[in-house]
Write a protein that holds these residues in place. Structure first.
Motif, PDB file in Angstrom:
ATOM      1  N   ILE A 282       0.788  -1.240  -0.028  1.00 35.53           N
ATOM      2  CA  ILE A 282       0.061  -0.035   0.051  1.00 35.53           C
ATOM      3  C   ILE A 282       1.059   1.335   0.008  1.00 35.53           C
ATOM      4  O   ILE A 282       2.290   1.149   0.269  1.00 35.53           O
ATOM      5  CB  ILE A 282      -0.824   0.072   1.282  1.00 35.53           C
ATOM      6  N   GLY A 283       0.380   2.281  -0.277  1.00 36.42           N
ATOM      7  CA  GLY A 283       1.017   3.569  -0.171  1.00 36.42           C
ATOM      8  C   GLY A 283       1.188   3.796   1.076  1.00 36.42           C
ATOM      9  O   GLY A 283       0.371   3.861   2.422  1.00 36.42           O
ATOM     10  N   ALA A 284       2.311   4.653   1.658  1.00 36.78           N
ATOM     11  CA  ALA A 284       2.611   5.107   2.849  1.00 36.78           C
ATOM     12  C   ALA A 284       1.695   6.021   3.361  1.00 36.78           C
ATOM     13  O   ALA A 284       1.296   7.078   2.701  1.00 36.78           O
ATOM     14  CB  ALA A 284       4.105   5.618   3.153  1.00 36.78           C
ATOM     15  N   THR A 285       1.021   5.936   4.421  1.00 36.02           N
ATOM     16  CA  THR A 285       0.145   6.937   4.889  1.00 36.02           C
ATOM     17  C   THR A 285       0.856   8.131   5.424  1.00 36.02           C
ATOM     18  O   THR A 285       1.946   7.981   5.757  1.00 36.02           O
ATOM     19  CB  THR A 285      -0.689   6.508   5.965  1.00 36.02           C
ATOM     20  N   GLY A 286       0.170   9.233   5.654  1.00 41.43           N
ATOM     21  CA  GLY A 286       0.614  10.504   5.982  1.00 41.43           C
ATOM     22  C   GLY A 286       0.997  10.633   7.458  1.00 41.43           C
ATOM     23  O   GLY A 286       1.963  11.552   7.898  1.00 41.43           O
ATOM     24  N   ASP A 287       0.544   9.456   8.297  1.00 41.12           N
ATOM     25  CA  ASP A 287       1.177   9.589   9.530  1.00 41.12           C
ATOM     26  C   ASP A 287       2.489   8.645   9.896  1.00 41.12           C
ATOM     27  O   ASP A 287       2.776   8.641  10.935  1.00 41.12           O
ATOM     28  CB  ASP A 287      -0.306   8.415  10.348  1.00 41.12           C
ATOM     29  N   ILE A 288       2.691   8.056   8.777  1.00 41.15           N
ATOM     30  CA  ILE A 288       4.142   7.362   8.900  1.00 41.15           C
ATOM     31  C   ILE A 288       5.181   8.361   8.721  1.00 41.15           C
ATOM     32  O   ILE A 288       5.403   8.928   7.798  1.00 41.15           O
ATOM     33  CB  ILE A 288       4.241   6.425   7.753  1.00 41.15           C
ATOM     34  N   ALA A 289       6.126   8.734  10.003  1.00 41.34           N
ATOM     35  CA  ALA A 289       7.324   9.534   9.905  1.00 41.34           C
ATOM     36  C   ALA A 289       7.009  10.942   9.047  1.00 41.34           C
ATOM     37  O   ALA A 289       7.592  11.239   8.101  1.00 41.34           O
ATOM     38  CB  ALA A 289       8.274   8.729   9.082  1.00 41.34           C
ATOM     39  N   PRO A 290       6.026  11.773   9.723  1.00 40.07           N
ATOM     40  CA  PRO A 290       5.511  12.983   8.956  1.00 40.07           C
ATOM     41  C   PRO A 290       6.624  13.847   8.887  1.00 40.07           C
ATOM     42  O   PRO A 290       6.845  14.632   7.944  1.00 40.07           O
ATOM     43  CB  PRO A 290       4.455  13.436   9.722  1.00 40.07           C
ATOM     44  N   ALA A 291       7.634  13.807  10.056  1.00 40.90           N
ATOM     45  CA  ALA A 291       8.807  14.592   9.853  1.00 40.90           C
ATOM     46  C   ALA A 291       9.760  14.467   8.458  1.00 40.90           C
ATOM     47  O   ALA A 291      10.381  15.429   7.963  1.00 40.90           O
ATOM     48  CB  ALA A 291       9.832  14.361  11.162  1.00 40.90           C
ATOM     49  N   ASP A 292       9.968  13.239   8.360  1.00 39.52           N
ATOM     50  CA  ASP A 292      10.562  12.756   6.910  1.00 39.52           C
ATOM     51  C   ASP A 292      10.024  13.775   5.904  1.00 39.52           C
ATOM     52  O   ASP A 292      10.734  14.017   4.702  1.00 39.52           O
ATOM     53  CB  ASP A 292      10.721  11.232   6.967  1.00 39.52           C
TER      54      ASP A 292
END
Ligand code: URA
Length: 441
Positions: free
Chosen positions: A152-162
């Motif tokens: 799946i596509g990475a969600t916006g909640d995964i490592a938002p700082a990156d």
């Protein structure tokens, strides 16, 4: 409380930042308290001065904890991920993910979109009508449980700082810095939550790392971070001096991967070697078996058709159209198909992956900015690979696009990306090294 001015000045002067200083700037930037211009100055200071291992680990950790961490604990040591540092024609996920699933890995993969000369797995999967790149975390886990694989596509909640930092690096000429790349990739991989990680660290004209020694240093930095986080991790260094396989472009790459999965590897030695090696290291890490034994199992899973059946099961479970997989005659075709021919006799001695990736982007296969759309039918079919003989007038490649003007510009770029010489170049190694993580005691 730290001052961002002092943190920038310290790094500018070659100082070593503390874990607290790094956490301060990542937390402050993610919360919107520190402006882009200060982070941009800090990024350039890191780019020029570098970071030591402890700083890189602290940066990774701060970015990892800027968002959610996926909980895959129900799969124990079986959960596995594979990640490439970027390439052209890289369709290995379509082969490796189902292969690893057949070998008993729980392949739970979050992938990204393409930008610039590199393609993105999520864009490519969207070439399949109906394929859902977004699932809830619960749906994702259930599919991994039942079928053994989901992408799946990475969600916006995964490592938002990156996400924030990467966008800023992209416009401030600070992308190709070893500690920034290592922490960017590893923060996302650790947040994605698998117990085992295999990294495909690409080397050559189409990769961030142009030399084997730079790629080895990046691989070692990422493996060290993974080991420190308790992961079972291996990096495989692979050749990306020319595109992988014989196609570049979204639907074209999927067609090639499907053809390969059905058992036909004609002219695809590089794709076979890289894909089977990556899948073997996933299985070796997960089951604690030797990579050679795992390679033999991967080979059998491919030759028997089991990996192809798993691919069909995976794609259709995520809504993808089975007919699209089974019958290429149903695919939309590019309206312009331009054959590019050799201008002299000899051997193909260079096929610059970055330039060919940019030519594919010009044809419509990729995006220059995040807002650009993609033409799924656009791309390039390589009819000659490095080392193969050519005669003047022989077709070298076919360019696929919707607009003849785009084909003109891409043809000029393609021709400048390839060189024909009189001497056959030495055979290419597709696998350039392995960096394995040892458990820290
Ligand atoms: N891929 C990433 O995710 N981050 C980088 O910095 C480079 C490649």
């Amino acid at each position: 409380m730290f001052s961002m001015y002092d943190v920038i000045a310290k790094k500018r002067d070659g100082g070593v930042l503390s874990e607290e200083e790094i956490r301060f700037l990542i937390d402050g930037y993610t919360a919107g308290d520190i402006p882009d211009y200060q982070i941009a100055a800090w990024l350039m200071a890191v780019y020029l001065r570098g970071m030591n291992d402890a700083e890189t680990a602290a940066l990774t950790d701060a970015m990892l904890h800027s968002g959610d961490i996926v909980d895959l604990s129900r799969f124990g040591h079986l959960s596995a991920d594979k990640h490439s540092t970027g390439g052209v024609g890289d369709k290995t996920t379509f082969i490796v993910a189902p292969l690893a699933a057949v070998l008993g890995c729980k392949t739970a993969k979050m992938s990204g979109r393409g930008l610039g000369h590199t393609g993105g797995t999520i864009d490519k999967l969207e070439a399949i009508p109906g394929y859902r790149v977004t699932l809830t975390e619960a749906q994702f886990r259930t599919q991994v449980e039942e079928i053994g694989v989901s992408v799946i596509g990475a969600t916006g909640d995964i490592a938002p700082a990156d996400k924030l930092l990467y966008a800023l690096r992209d416009v401030t000429a600070t992308v190709d810095s070893l500690p920034l790349i290592a922490s960017s990739i590893m923060s996302k991989k650790l947040a994605a939550g698998t117990a085992s990680i295999v990294l495909d660290v690409t080397v050559g004209s189409g990769a961030f790392m142009k030399t084997v020694s730079d790629a080895r240093a990046l691989a070692q930095a990422m493996v060290d971070i993974g080991v420190h986080a308790g992961k079972n991790i291996t990096a495989v260094l692979t050749d990306m001096d020319q595109p992988l396989g014989r196609t570049v472009g979204n639907a074209l790459e999927l067609e090639e991967a499907i053809t390969f999965l059905r058992g036909d590897d004609t002219g695809l030695d590089d794709l076979r070697e890289v894909s089977l090696t990556l899948a073997a290291h996933m299985a070796a890490n997960v089951h604690g078996i030797s990579p050679d034994d795992a390679y033999r199992q991967a080979y059998d899973a491919w030759r028997s058709g089991a990996a192809y059946e798993k691919f069909v099961e995976w794609i259709t479970a995520q809504g993808g159209d089975r007919t699209w997989i089974e019958d290429f005659s149903t695919h939309a075709a590019a309206s312009v198909q331009r054959t590019v021919c050799a201008v002299q006799d000899g051997f193909l001695v260079r096929a610059d992956a970055e330039q060919i990736g940019l030519a594919a982007m010009q044809l419509g296969a990729g995006r220059r900015t995040k807002e650009d759309g993609i033409d799924m039918t656009a791309g390039i079919r390589l009819l000659r690979k490095v080392g193969e003989p050519v005669r003047r007038g022989d077709p070298l490649a076919v360019l696929y696009t919707a607009d003849a003007h785009l084909a003109d510009a891409a043809e000029a770029r393609f021709l400048s990306a390839v060189t024909i010489g009189e001497v056959r170049p030495a055979p290419i190694s597709h696998i350039l090294g392995i960096v394995r993580g040892e458990e820290e005691t």
